[in-house]
Design a protein around this motif. Sequence first.
Motif, mmCIF file in Angstrom:
data_model
loop_
_atom_site.group_PDB
_atom_site.id
_atom_site.type_symbol
_atom_site.label_atom_id
_atom_site.label_comp_id
_atom_site.label_asym_id
_atom_site.label_seq_id
_atom_site.Cartn_x
_atom_site.Cartn_y
_atom_site.Cartn_z
ATOM 1 N N ASN A 124 -9.709 5.241 -3.742
ATOM 2 C CA ASN A 124 -9.662 4.133 -4.701
ATOM 3 C C ASN A 124 -9.894 2.791 -4.015
ATOM 4 N N THR A 125 -9.555 2.704 -2.733
ATOM 5 C CA THR A 125 -9.751 1.464 -1.995
ATOM 6 C C THR A 125 -11.182 1.315 -1.504
ATOM 7 N N ILE A 126 -11.795 2.423 -1.090
ATOM 8 C CA ILE A 126 -13.108 2.356 -0.464
ATOM 9 C C ILE A 126 -14.240 2.655 -1.443
ATOM 10 N N ALA A 170 -5.548 7.211 -2.743
ATOM 11 C CA ALA A 170 -5.437 5.767 -2.522
ATOM 12 C C ALA A 170 -6.577 5.259 -1.647
ATOM 13 N N LEU A 171 -6.933 6.017 -0.615
ATOM 14 C CA LEU A 171 -8.048 5.604 0.242
ATOM 15 C C LEU A 171 -9.367 5.624 -0.514
ATOM 16 N N HIS A 202 2.161 1.802 -3.445
ATOM 17 C CA HIS A 202 1.135 2.385 -4.318
ATOM 18 C C HIS A 202 0.982 3.883 -4.061
ATOM 19 N N PHE A 225 0.843 -1.203 0.000
ATOM 20 C CA PHE A 225 0.000 0.000 0.000
ATOM 21 C C PHE A 225 0.875 1.249 0.000
#
Length: 137
Positions: free
Chosen positions: A51-53, A48-49, A6, A3
Motif C-alpha cells: 500500500n505504501t509502494i 502495508a508495504l 497501521h 506505521f
Amino acid sequence: MRFLGHIIVTGLALWVTALILPGMHLGENSSTVLTQILTIGAIALILALLNTIVKPLLEFLTFPITCVTLGLFQLVINTLMLLLASWVSGLFDLTLEFDRFWWALGAGVIIGILSAIVEAVTGLGDERGSRSRSVGE
C-alpha cells in the motif's frame, strides 16, 4: 510509530475479516496461536508495504477511471492490492487466499471499513490534527 500502528490495525482488520468471510483463508487452521499471530502480522506488513509502494503508483495511473466511476474504482484497486498481497505472501509460504475475486472485493470493503473505524477511534488517521497542534503552539 504510526506505521507500526497501521500494521497492527491492518492485522486486526485482516483477522476479523477472515472470521466473517468464508471465502477468505488466512493462516493455517492447524497452526498454533502464536504461529497464526505471526502469520497475520507478516501478511499485514506485506500489505502495508504494498500500500505504501505500489498503491500510489496504481492510483496515479488509474486516476481517470477513478474520476469517471466517481471513486468506485478504488474498490477494485483495494481488491488488486489484496490479491497482490496474497501472491507475495504465497512466495513466503504464508496463507492468504481467496476463493474468488468477489471474496477479495468483499474483504477489501470490510478491511477498509474496519481500518477506518479503528483509526478514527485511536487517532491514527488524524494526521491533520497533529500537524495543526504543532503549528498552532
